[in-house]
Design a protein around this motif. Sequence first.
Motif, PDB file in Angstrom:
ATOM      1  N   ILE A 188       0.822  -1.211   0.000  1.00 18.29           N
ATOM      2  CA  ILE A 188       0.000   0.000   0.000  1.00 18.29           C
ATOM      3  C   ILE A 188       0.859   1.266   0.000  1.00 18.29           C
ATOM      4  O   ILE A 188       0.679   2.123  -0.868  1.00 18.29           O
ATOM      5  N   PRO A 189       1.822   1.435   0.936  1.00 19.97           N
ATOM      6  CA  PRO A 189       2.648   2.643   0.860  1.00 19.97           C
ATOM      7  C   PRO A 189       3.521   2.705  -0.396  1.00 19.97           C
ATOM      8  O   PRO A 189       3.784   3.788  -0.908  1.00 19.97           O
ATOM      9  N   VAL A 190       3.928   1.551  -0.892  1.00 23.62           N
ATOM     10  CA  VAL A 190       4.701   1.538  -2.133  1.00 23.62           C
ATOM     11  C   VAL A 190       3.819   2.029  -3.286  1.00 23.62           C
ATOM     12  O   VAL A 190       4.260   2.823  -4.123  1.00 23.62           O
ATOM     13  N   GLY A 191       2.577   1.595  -3.315  1.00 14.01           N
ATOM     14  CA  GLY A 191       1.643   2.070  -4.338  1.00 14.01           C
ATOM     15  C   GLY A 191       1.395   3.564  -4.237  1.00 14.01           C
ATOM     16  O   GLY A 191       1.304   4.265  -5.257  1.00 14.01           O
ATOM     17  N   VAL A 192       1.301   4.071  -3.017  1.00 12.16           N
ATOM     18  CA  VAL A 192       1.131   5.515  -2.828  1.00 12.16           C
ATOM     19  C   VAL A 192       2.362   6.255  -3.362  1.00 12.16           C
ATOM     20  O   VAL A 192       2.238   7.257  -4.080  1.00 12.16           O
ATOM     21  N   PHE A 193       3.544   5.771  -3.031  1.00 17.72           N
ATOM     22  CA  PHE A 193       4.783   6.379  -3.511  1.00 17.72           C
ATOM     23  C   PHE A 193       4.814   6.407  -5.035  1.00 17.72           C
ATOM     24  O   PHE A 193       5.118   7.435  -5.649  1.00 17.72           O
ATOM     25  N   ILE A 194       4.487   5.287  -5.661  1.00 13.57           N
ATOM     26  CA  ILE A 194       4.514   5.212  -7.123  1.00 13.57           C
ATOM     27  C   ILE A 194       3.460   6.129  -7.724  1.00 13.57           C
ATOM     28  O   ILE A 194       3.726   6.847  -8.692  1.00 13.57           O
ATOM     29  N   GLY A 195       2.267   6.135  -7.166  1.00 16.05           N
ATOM     30  CA  GLY A 195       1.206   6.994  -7.681  1.00 16.05           C
ATOM     31  C   GLY A 195       1.545   8.469  -7.601  1.00 16.05           C
ATOM     32  O   GLY A 195       1.151   9.256  -8.465  1.00 16.05           O
ATOM     33  N   ILE A 196       2.287   8.859  -6.582  1.00 14.15           N
ATOM     34  CA  ILE A 196       2.662  10.262  -6.423  1.00 14.15           C
ATOM     35  C   ILE A 196       3.781  10.657  -7.385  1.00 14.15           C
ATOM     36  O   ILE A 196       3.724  11.698  -8.027  1.00 14.15           O
ATOM     37  N   PHE A 197       4.792   9.822  -7.508  1.00 14.15           N
ATOM     38  CA  PHE A 197       5.997  10.231  -8.235  1.00 14.15           C
ATOM     39  C   PHE A 197       6.090   9.743  -9.672  1.00 14.15           C
ATOM     40  O   PHE A 197       6.923  10.232 -10.424  1.00 14.15           O
ATOM     41  N   GLN A 198       5.282   8.796 -10.075  1.00 13.29           N
ATOM     42  CA  GLN A 198       5.371   8.275 -11.438  1.00 13.29           C
ATOM     43  C   GLN A 198       4.488   9.097 -12.369  1.00 13.29           C
ATOM     44  O   GLN A 198       3.353   9.395 -12.047  1.00 13.29           O
ATOM     45  N   ASN A 199       5.022   9.433 -13.557  1.00 13.80           N
ATOM     46  CA  ASN A 199       4.271  10.257 -14.507  1.00 13.80           C
ATOM     47  C   ASN A 199       3.408   9.445 -15.460  1.00 13.80           C
ATOM     48  O   ASN A 199       2.419   9.956 -15.975  1.00 13.80           O
ATOM     49  N   CYS A 200       3.785   8.208 -15.747  1.00 11.73           N
ATOM     50  CA  CYS A 200       2.998   7.401 -16.676  1.00 11.73           C
ATOM     51  C   CYS A 200       3.129   5.921 -16.322  1.00 11.73           C
ATOM     52  O   CYS A 200       4.119   5.506 -15.745  1.00 11.73           O
ATOM     53  N   LYS A 201       2.110   5.178 -16.656  1.00 17.90           N
ATOM     54  CA  LYS A 201       2.062   3.727 -16.441  1.00 17.90           C
ATOM     55  C   LYS A 201       2.475   3.298 -15.031  1.00 17.90           C
ATOM     56  O   LYS A 201       3.421   2.532 -14.852  1.00 17.90           O
ATOM     57  N   PRO A 202       1.756   3.730 -14.014  1.00 21.46           N
ATOM     58  CA  PRO A 202       2.126   3.328 -12.652  1.00 21.46           C
ATOM     59  C   PRO A 202       1.933   1.839 -12.406  1.00 21.46           C
ATOM     60  O   PRO A 202       2.626   1.261 -11.573  1.00 21.46           O
ATOM     61  N   ALA A 216      -1.481   2.412  -6.603  1.00 18.08           N
ATOM     62  CA  ALA A 216      -0.687   3.284  -7.480  1.00 18.08           C
ATOM     63  C   ALA A 216      -1.553   3.891  -8.574  1.00 18.08           C
ATOM     64  O   ALA A 216      -1.472   5.093  -8.852  1.00 18.08           O
ATOM     65  N   GLN A 217      -2.414   3.076  -9.173  1.00 10.10           N
ATOM     66  CA  GLN A 217      -3.269   3.558 -10.257  1.00 10.10           C
ATOM     67  C   GLN A 217      -4.297   4.565  -9.742  1.00 10.10           C
ATOM     68  O   GLN A 217      -4.560   5.574 -10.405  1.00 10.10           O
ATOM     69  N   LEU A 218      -4.860   4.323  -8.568  1.00  6.93           N
ATOM     70  CA  LEU A 218      -5.838   5.265  -8.012  1.00  6.93           C
ATOM     71  C   LEU A 218      -5.203   6.611  -7.681  1.00  6.93           C
ATOM     72  O   LEU A 218      -5.766   7.666  -8.012  1.00  6.93           O
ATOM     73  N   ILE A 219      -4.048   6.600  -7.051  1.00  9.31           N
ATOM     74  CA  ILE A 219      -3.362   7.850  -6.711  1.00  9.31           C
ATOM     75  C   ILE A 219      -2.956   8.582  -7.983  1.00  9.31           C
ATOM     76  O   ILE A 219      -3.138   9.798  -8.107  1.00  9.31           O
ATOM     77  N   TRP A 220      -2.414   7.856  -8.941  1.00  6.45           N
ATOM     78  CA  TRP A 220      -1.981   8.462 -10.201  1.00  6.45           C
ATOM     79  C   TRP A 220      -3.169   9.059 -10.954  1.00  6.45           C
ATOM     80  O   TRP A 220      -3.084  10.170 -11.471  1.00  6.45           O
ATOM     81  N   SER A 221      -4.286   8.335 -11.004  1.00  6.67           N
ATOM     82  CA  SER A 221      -5.477   8.832 -11.699  1.00  6.67           C
ATOM     83  C   SER A 221      -6.020  10.089 -11.033  1.00  6.67           C
ATOM     84  O   SER A 221      -6.396  11.047 -11.715  1.00  6.67           O
ATOM     85  N   ALA A 222      -6.064  10.090  -9.718  1.00  3.41           N
ATOM     86  CA  ALA A 222      -6.551  11.273  -9.003  1.00  3.41           C
ATOM     87  C   ALA A 222      -5.629  12.462  -9.263  1.00  3.41           C
ATOM     88  O   ALA A 222      -6.097  13.592  -9.462  1.00  3.41           O
ATOM     89  N   ARG A 223      -4.352  12.221  -9.302  1.00  4.02           N
ATOM     90  CA  ARG A 223      -3.392  13.298  -9.565  1.00  4.02           C
ATOM     91  C   ARG A 223      -3.528  13.804 -11.001  1.00  4.02           C
ATOM     92  O   ARG A 223      -3.491  15.004 -11.250  1.00  4.02           O
ATOM     93  N   LYS A 224      -3.700  12.911 -11.938  1.00  4.80           N
ATOM     94  CA  LYS A 224      -3.819  13.302 -13.354  1.00  4.80           C
ATOM     95  C   LYS A 224      -5.126  14.030 -13.640  1.00  4.80           C
ATOM     96  O   LYS A 224      -5.188  14.873 -14.522  1.00  4.80           O
ATOM     97  N   GLN A 225      -6.180  13.703 -12.922  1.00  2.45           N
ATOM     98  CA  GLN A 225      -7.467  14.384 -13.139  1.00  2.45           C
ATOM     99  C   GLN A 225      -7.500  15.759 -12.494  1.00  2.45           C
ATOM    100  O   GLN A 225      -8.450  16.485 -12.659  1.00  2.45           O
ATOM    101  N   GLY A 226      -6.476  16.065 -11.744  1.00  2.00           N
ATOM    102  CA  GLY A 226      -6.382  17.394 -11.160  1.00  2.00           C
ATOM    103  C   GLY A 226      -7.081  17.559  -9.835  1.00  2.00           C
ATOM    104  O   GLY A 226      -7.150  18.668  -9.295  1.00  2.00           O
ATOM    105  N   ARG A 227      -7.618  16.467  -9.275  1.00  2.00           N
ATOM    106  CA  ARG A 227      -8.278  16.578  -7.971  1.00  2.00           C
ATOM    107  C   ARG A 227      -7.270  16.880  -6.878  1.00  2.00           C
ATOM    108  O   ARG A 227      -7.558  17.650  -5.984  1.00  2.00           O
TER     109      ARG A 227
END
Length: 160
Positions: free
Chosen positions: A83-97, A144-155
């Motif tokens: 879970i924390p690894v997924g959060v880390f990846i979702g925050i810092f990865q720009n594509c294909k988390p 990772a995908q949920l965090i990345w998607s939320a970040r990309k949608q601008g929320r």
Amino acid sequence: MTNAENTENRTFVSFRTFLVVVVGIILTQLLSAVIASALIPNLPQAVVYRYNPRLVPSLRGHGEEIRHGMFLLRYVADPIAGIPVGVFIGIFQNCKPWLVALLCWTPEILLVIVGTDFLRFPRESITQFIPSELVTVACTVIVAQLIWSARKQGRTKLVT
């Protein structure tokens, strides 16, 4: 954007992805070890006993506890570490988390598969290992995908 700027941007993205993968691998191993040692106090002896009971005579008669500990390690400690690894990846990865999350667990998966083949561990450990690793990787990929998607949608703008 000029061609030189585009090439520089791609290099930065690939270097950033490389760093996210390396830090993610370190986090997976570190968090798994910390959570496992919290759940199973005599973890090193339990792992040795699981595969060669004669080496650890002090744990004889504790087979059920060791099986329970290994179950906790596979199905609780690793997914919690994911879970924390997924959060880390979702925050810092720009594509294909999802791909980076999968790459972060690859060394552990390969270690068990190679260790099982070359060290002649019981074959049933592989059939128990595959579902547990699927659960672990799925937890990491989903977070990772949920965090990345939320970040990309601008929320939430976590890292630009």
